[in-house]
Structure formats: structure tokens, C-alpha cells
Scaffold this motif. Structure first.
Motif, PDB file in Angstrom:
ATOM      1  N   ARG A 154      43.303  -4.488   4.025  1.00 19.13           N
ATOM      2  CA  ARG A 154      43.383  -4.599   2.726  1.00 19.13           C
ATOM      3  C   ARG A 154      43.977  -3.103   2.151  1.00 19.13           C
ATOM      4  O   ARG A 154      44.822  -2.963   1.062  1.00 19.13           O
TER       5      ARG A 154
ATOM      6  N   ARG B 125      45.622 -22.422   6.373  1.00 22.44           N
ATOM      7  CA  ARG B 125      45.463 -22.446   4.950  1.00 22.44           C
ATOM      8  C   ARG B 125      45.404 -21.063   4.479  1.00 22.44           C
ATOM      9  O   ARG B 125      44.906 -20.796   3.251  1.00 22.44           O
ATOM     10  N   SER B 126      45.833 -20.012   5.030  1.00 22.59           N
ATOM     11  CA  SER B 126      46.047 -18.561   4.619  1.00 22.59           C
ATOM     12  C   SER B 126      47.102 -18.100   5.102  1.00 22.59           C
ATOM     13  O   SER B 126      47.799 -18.528   6.151  1.00 22.59           O
ATOM     14  N   ASP B 127      47.736 -16.798   4.637  1.00 19.87           N
ATOM     15  CA  ASP B 127      48.559 -16.273   5.425  1.00 19.87           C
ATOM     16  C   ASP B 127      47.683 -15.210   6.399  1.00 19.87           C
ATOM     17  O   ASP B 127      46.591 -15.607   6.520  1.00 19.87           O
TER      18      ASP B 127
ATOM     19  N   THR C 132      39.204 -20.430  12.428  1.00 22.42           N
ATOM     20  CA  THR C 132      40.124 -18.962  12.249  1.00 22.42           C
ATOM     21  C   THR C 132      41.147 -19.318  13.645  1.00 22.42           C
ATOM     22  O   THR C 132      40.570 -19.590  14.655  1.00 22.42           O
TER      23      THR C 132
ATOM     24  N   HIS D  49      44.539 -16.162  11.237  1.00 20.50           N
ATOM     25  CA  HIS D  49      44.784 -17.031   9.798  1.00 20.50           C
ATOM     26  C   HIS D  49      43.460 -17.908   9.737  1.00 20.50           C
ATOM     27  O   HIS D  49      42.723 -18.401  10.415  1.00 20.50           O
ATOM     28  N   ALA D  50      43.237 -17.855   8.283  1.00 13.95           N
ATOM     29  CA  ALA D  50      42.323 -19.276   7.909  1.00 13.95           C
ATOM     30  C   ALA D  50      42.670 -20.454   8.124  1.00 13.95           C
ATOM     31  O   ALA D  50      44.012 -20.781   7.754  1.00 13.95           O
TER      32      ALA D  50
ATOM     33  N   ARG E 273      39.120  -6.275   8.051  1.00 12.32           N
ATOM     34  CA  ARG E 273      39.791  -6.888   6.882  1.00 12.32           C
ATOM     35  C   ARG E 273      39.839  -5.869   5.915  1.00 12.32           C
ATOM     36  O   ARG E 273      40.783  -6.029   5.168  1.00 12.32           O
TER      37      ARG E 273
ATOM     38  N   ARG F 233      45.227 -13.155   7.682  1.00 13.32           N
ATOM     39  CA  ARG F 233      44.068 -12.483   7.211  1.00 13.32           C
ATOM     40  C   ARG F 233      43.355 -11.247   8.244  1.00 13.32           C
ATOM     41  O   ARG F 233      42.914 -10.227   7.321  1.00 13.32           O
TER      42      ARG F 233
END
Length: 288
Positions: free
Chosen positions: A180, A214-216, A241, A231-232, A176, A218
């Protein structure tokens, strides 16, 4: 130097055994871990959990004895026999029940891999050294604190690195962090991640699980001929996930697969494959 290394093996072995016993004796997922392991095939469904608990008791007792000085040669010999037993069991599990979980250092479902066997081999070597060249580990560590501390940290890091069931604690956070710090739309094999995401979003599997997301993106990583995109999501009230598996060599959206994995237990709650293409000859429709 070899005497110093041998003298410092008991605390390493003791810590690993106590950590392993913690999973078998105190984890609320111990029963599930036991039934996913090769003990079910080896001993039967009814005996798997009692054997799993009994092994945890042996590990806890022996681990405590190895941590509490003085370490007797008999204790090191028992640790060697136990480590050899681990290696033999994991070898059996990988050959006879490849879909079974290790159940070693975590209740998370993790198949036996080459890393698991390498970790067992490392423990055999450590226990054998402690048995053949017994020593007083507190005195050795006091006499050579820097070298001894560095050795203990290196062995602990090796055990963690060779434990796939512990990847969620260190490897996934590193992935992760890399995501980032690097460009989020750049893949590692030359195929842009954006192209993979377009393939995913055009797939039937994505449409079927899209309400759960629930997310883009991750995290993402490549493994062999596949790219995995996480993705979350939420499924039946649980934090999960959604991991999409996309073949790098095939751009057809119908080849995309997805697995919904429980974040707390690592169990796969849902798995969907792509919609297969219709078989048989294709007919050209000619308008009248």
C-alpha cells in the motif's frame, strides 16, 4: 549480566511450550497437523495423533511449572531435554520427510525449514542457561524491570521471527502494508509487476481460475527466481488466496503456476501448472 539472562529464561520457555501445547491439545485442526507431521513416518499413521496429544500434555505441564515460581533445577533440566528432543526431531523430519509439516506452534501446514531449526537451537540454549544458572525470575524482573522487559521482548520477537508458521500473523500484514505504501506496479528485481501481470493474464492457469478471483493484486513478493502474486478468491464457499507463481527469467505464459490456499487453515486446495508445450519437431505449413 549472564545471571540475569539465565534467570529470565523460564518464562520464555514456559510461554513457548504452552503456546505449542495449545495447538496440539485444543486446535480443531490438531488431527490434520499430526498426520501432516513427520510423526506419521516415525511412529505410523495410527500412533501419530496420540503421540501428538501426549507431547502437548507434556508441554502444557512443563510450561506451567516453568511459569510458576520457584523454578526448580529439575524443571529446567527437563526443559533442556525436551528442547534437545525438538531439535533432533526437526532434524530428522527435514532429512527423512522434507514434505512433512512442522506442527509446532500452529496447525498451519509449514515445512521444516532452517528457521525452525534455528528456533529449536535457541530454545536449547535458553533451557541450558536456565539449567546451569538457575535463578528467581520474578525477583530478577522486579530488580531490573527495564532490562528484563527488553530481554523478554527481544527473545519473544526472535521466537516469532524464527517461526514460519506464524508469518501470517505479522509478515504478511507487513507485506500488504508495504504494497500500500509503495508503487503497486513496481517489482523488487527490476522487472515491472505490470509485465508479470500481463504474463499471468495471458496464461491458461489464469483463465482456469479467473472465475474464482474476488480482488485485484493483494500482495506480491519475489523469492529466488520466482515472483508470487496473490489475489483474494472464493473456492467451494471458502475464503481463499490464489497465489500465482511466475518465473522471473521466462516470459512464456505457459510457465505460470497457481495454488489456491485456504485462508483459515493454510491448506492448498487446488494447484495447477501451466499447459506444457507440445513436444516433437515443428512442421512449417506451406500454403498450396
Amino acid at each position: 549480566m549472564i545471571d540475569t539472562i539465565a534467570a529470565l529464561q523460564p518464562p520464555v520457555l514456559g510461554a513457548v511450550l504452552i503456546w505449542s501445547a495449545r495447538v496440539k491439545l485444543f486446535s480443531r485442526h490438531a488431527a490434520a497437523a499430526a498426520h501432516r507431521s513427520a510423526l506419521t513416518r516415525l511412529l505410523g499413521q495410527r500412533r501419530a495423533l496420540p503421540a501428538y496429544r501426549l507431547l502437548g500434555g507434556v508441554e502444557l505441564t512443563l510450561g506451567a511449572l516453568l511459569l510458576l515460581p520457584p523454578v526448580l533445577r529439575l524443571e529446567a533440566a527437563a526443559a533442556t531435554l525436551l528442547a534437545v528432543g525438538f531439535l533432533a526431531y526437526l532434524t530428522y523430519a527435514r532429512r527423512a520427510a522434507p514434505a512433512s509439516s512442522c506442527g509446532c506452534l500452529s496447525a498451519r501446514a509449514t515445512p521444516v525449514s532452517g528457521r525452525s531449526l534455528a528456533r529449536a537451537g535457541l530454545l536449547v540454549a535458553a533451557a541450558g542457561l536456565a539449567w546451569l544458572l538457575p535463578g528467581d525470575w520474578p525477583a530478577t524482573l522486579t530488580a531490573r524491570p527495564l532490562a528484563g522487559g527488553a530481554l523478554l521482548l527481544a527473545e519473544a520477537a526472535a521466537v516469532v521471527a524464527l517461526s514460519p508458521e506464524l508469518d501470517a500473523a505479522w509478515l504478511l500484514p507487513l507485506r500488504r502494508l508495504r504494497a500500500r505504501l509503495t508503487h503497486p506496479l513496481r517489482g523488487g528485481t527490476g522487472l515491472p509487476l505490470l509485465a508479470t501481470l500481463q504474463q499471468v493474464q495471458l496464461s491458461d492457469t489464469y483463465r482456469r481460475v479467473a472465475p474464482l478471483l474476488r480482488s485485484d493484486v493483494r500482495e506480491h513478493w519475489d523469492d529466488g527466481d520466482w515472483r508470487f502474486v496473490g489475489h483474494a478468491a472464493r473456492y467451494q464457499g471458502r475464503a481463499v488466496t490464489a497465489v500465482f507463481a511466475v518465473p522471473l527469467a521466462d516470459r512464456d505464459p505457459d510457465t505460470v503456476r497457481v495454488a489456491v490456499v485456504d485462508d483459515s487453515t493454510g491448506h492448498t486446495l487446488l494447484a495447477l501448472a501451466g499447459t506444457p508445450k507440445p513436444s516433437g519437431p515443428q512442421l512449417d505449413v506451406v500454403p498450396a
